[in-house]
Design an enzyme around this catalytic site. Structure first.
Site, short mmCIF file in Angstrom:
data_model
loop_
_atom_site.label_atom_id
_atom_site.label_comp_id
_atom_site.label_asym_id
_atom_site.label_seq_id
_atom_site.Cartn_x
_atom_site.Cartn_y
_atom_site.Cartn_z
N ARG A 34 0.82 -1.23 0.00
CA ARG A 34 0.00 0.00 0.00
C ARG A 34 0.85 1.28 0.00
O ARG A 34 0.40 2.32 0.49
CB ARG A 34 -0.98 0.04 1.19
CG ARG A 34 -2.17 -0.85 1.02
CD ARG A 34 -3.28 -0.47 2.01
NE ARG A 34 -4.24 -1.56 2.12
CZ ARG A 34 -5.24 -1.78 1.29
NH1 ARG A 34 -5.45 -0.97 0.27
NH2 ARG A 34 -6.04 -2.81 1.46
N ARG A 38 -3.18 6.18 0.49
CA ARG A 38 -3.62 7.38 1.19
C ARG A 38 -2.54 8.06 2.04
O ARG A 38 -2.74 9.18 2.49
CB ARG A 38 -4.85 7.06 2.06
CG ARG A 38 -6.01 6.57 1.25
CD ARG A 38 -7.38 6.95 1.81
NE ARG A 38 -8.36 6.89 0.71
CZ ARG A 38 -8.70 7.91 -0.04
NH1 ARG A 38 -8.19 9.11 0.19
NH2 ARG A 38 -9.56 7.77 -1.03
N ARG A 47 -7.37 10.93 -6.10
CA ARG A 47 -8.60 10.22 -5.73
C ARG A 47 -9.76 11.16 -5.38
O ARG A 47 -10.90 10.73 -5.34
CB ARG A 47 -8.31 9.23 -4.60
CG ARG A 47 -7.50 7.98 -5.02
CD ARG A 47 -8.28 7.10 -6.01
NE ARG A 47 -9.64 6.90 -5.56
CZ ARG A 47 -9.99 6.08 -4.55
NH1 ARG A 47 -9.07 5.37 -3.94
NH2 ARG A 47 -11.24 5.97 -4.19
N ASP A 83 -6.84 -3.44 -7.48
CA ASP A 83 -7.64 -3.90 -6.34
C ASP A 83 -7.94 -5.37 -6.56
O ASP A 83 -8.01 -5.84 -7.71
CB ASP A 83 -8.93 -3.10 -6.22
CG ASP A 83 -9.70 -3.46 -4.95
OD1 ASP A 83 -9.48 -2.80 -3.93
OD2 ASP A 83 -10.49 -4.44 -4.97
N TYR A 159 -15.27 -12.57 -0.84
CA TYR A 159 -16.05 -11.40 -1.26
C TYR A 159 -17.30 -11.81 -2.02
O TYR A 159 -18.39 -11.28 -1.79
CB TYR A 159 -15.21 -10.46 -2.13
CG TYR A 159 -14.20 -9.63 -1.35
CD1 TYR A 159 -14.63 -8.75 -0.37
CD2 TYR A 159 -12.84 -9.72 -1.60
CE1 TYR A 159 -13.72 -7.99 0.35
CE2 TYR A 159 -11.93 -8.97 -0.88
CZ TYR A 159 -12.37 -8.11 0.09
OH TYR A 159 -11.48 -7.36 0.80
#
Lengths: 353, 353
Positions: A34, A38, A47, A83, A159
């Site tokens: 990552r 962010r 984003r 992703d 998922y």
């Protein structure tokens, strides 16, 4: 194509590839899961105007986001910005990534008919990803590896079955144990999708791959070996021919390290298991990746330096006791509130040690 | 008082106590973490009209809720209905338990001054809990153990520092590593509170205690031993004199089992680590508790029976290889959607095997 020449000729001299393959890297390779995310103001700026899935399917945005941490931190690898659900979305599964929640699947998969109706992935459907890989490779420094990205079948299945992120995987495990034929059919289809997604990236020239089985740590080793390993092992086997390092990672997987390392070249280790203990569990002949606790980056420079030195010492001992090499990383992804400057300084320190 | 006579005289013949102390239980003891909870319609009916903290401080409600699963399932132990934050609330910490969120602390504790301002727990402040224990013991079958309940200092600290439930314990770990003197002061105060809370329950006659370090699994063994074990070990030592089994439990604690078992009589094991492997890690002389995956209860009777038999076989092997005994339980709490009838049948099966 230039990226192809870059990959085939310069590959073995990249620090990350050297560490993974047992030769001596020119410097200690380090990257962060990552790292494109962010913690970077330049990522947050992008984003603000682009959704997650939109960003993952736009080659220009994927390229920019993937390269941001390389420019800023001088890490030894970029990882393709993507992703876990990207290949599912590409294949036509009705899903979205909802901010603050994660992937949300319109129609959860729980029956034989649901599995039969799951679309297959055509390589052309992830052409944007292939194009992004080519663009990234054209801009990436020669010594910096580009790592391809994919989710493992179990995490994808969780998922699809739960309909989104889950805490206990109740439906996933009920299907796995209660209807193994449906489960295996689903896992087979998901392994196919993962293989295709990785092959597209490998054909486009990535220098390594990492398979994320983010939620496998919810399983016991016996369940992992019975219900998951046959499918994930096939994914790794199908891409072995490319000759690039294949990294396998999950969090909370201390009990699974031997099973997860078996098909891979590099085993990702979270911060709970010392790298030396990981080598004991997986046996010799595998490189280890990790395993600084991501929260250490919030504890001030002295603690950070102490913990980095500890992880590097542990990595050296891991190599002395049979590991092929050590790729420095966190034991899990960069936390969103991490100060980007702290990451840059961590890389600088690691490269001097 | 009758409860006191009950405890001192009948204690050793309770299946749970016998298993914990190395004698032969009259039947295999089984209970379930969170057996008093949302899986029971009669519990949900009570909670429709009573908040969580209100329920924990009302002796009549605590008694009723604690006894519900004993009546329904014929389990071998009741566990005092409570919450980890109850002693903090009793001491005067401004907090609430918010449905769907968990504990929310009005003013998080992060500085030396915050720690100094943390109230101490006077036993009288948990008089309602002592009163509930007495009422429960008066109604509980003679062979059924009542287990006292407390959170461990680390988990309490994580709530106080983060201000509520946390995913990554960033502030907790930053304080722990970055300001160990503040950390140790806080942990010392929390250990005192836990000791007082347990002593009140022990004085009132509980037959065993379980200390929940719910979030300790976020730590590496090295961090656990450095920052947590000294305080938790003191909790266990301070209540050793009561001579009742002391159970220590956390989830995701495979790497911590040896450190967590050291001060305890019984080590709780989640479903990721086989009981036999747990014995290998903790050494002989400890009883094991666990470790059916709570999600197994959703997979139908055949899978449930197979998994129960597997856990019981594993427990028998654990005893053969040095464990003092085996207390059957889940590897984590009962999931709220679990069918109560499935739990009843599981107990019946376990008692026949």
């Amino acid at each position: 194509m230039s990226h192809s020449q870059r990959t085939r000729s310069g590959h073995a001299t990249m620090p990350l590839v050297a560490a993974a393959q047992g030769s001596t890297p020119s410097r200690r390779p380090v990257w962060f899961m990552r790292q494109a995310g962010r913690s970077l103001p330049e990522y947050r700026a992008i984003r603000e105007n682009h959704g997650m899935l939109e960003s993952c399917f736009d080659p220009e945005l994927v390229t920019e986001i993937t390269l941001q941490p390389v420019r800023r931190h001088d890490v030894d690898a970029a990882i393709l910005f993507s992703d876990i659900v990207v290949p599912l979305k590409a294949a036509g599964v009705d899903l979205d990534i909802v901010a603050g929640t994660g992937p949300v699947i319109a129609a959860p998969i729980r029956t034989e008919a649901d599995v039969a109706g799951l679309p297959r992935l055509d390589p052309a459907q992830v052409g944007a990803v292939a194009h992004a890989v080519e663009r990234i490779l054209a801009e990436l420094p020669a010594e910096t590896a580009l790592i391809g990205f994919a989710g493992a079948p179990f995490t994808l299945a969780s998922y699809l079955i739960e309909g989104g992120p889950s805490r206990n995987y109740v439906n996933t495990k009920a299907l796995m144990r209660g209807a193994p034929e449906v489960w295996n059919a689903l896992m087979g289809r998901l392994a196919d999708i993962t293989i295709t997604f990785l092959q597209v990236q490998l054909e486009a020239g990535v220098d390594a791959i990492q398979v994320f089985d983010s939620w496998a740590g919810a399983l016991s080793e016996a369940d992992y070996r019975t219900y998951v390993a046959p499918h994930t092992d096939r994914v790794f086997a199908e891409v072995a021919g490319y000759g690039v390092p294949r990294i396998h990672f999950g969090v909370g997987t201390g009990e699974l390290l031997a099973a997860m390392a078996a098909p891979a070249d590099v085993i990702g280790v979270d911060w709970r298991v010392p790298l030396t203990e990981a080598v004991r569990r997986v046996g010799p002949g595998k490189a280890v990746q990790g395993n600084l606790d991501p929260t250490v980056l919030f504890a001030g420079p002295q603690v950070i330096e102490r913990e980095i030195r500890r992880v590097l010492d542990d990595g050296a001992t891991a190599i002395a006791t049979g590991a092929t090499g050590h790729i420095v990383n966190l034991g899990h992804g960069v936390l969103p509130d991490t100060d980007a400057k702290v990451l840059t300084r961590a890389v600088e320190l690691i490269h001097t040690l």
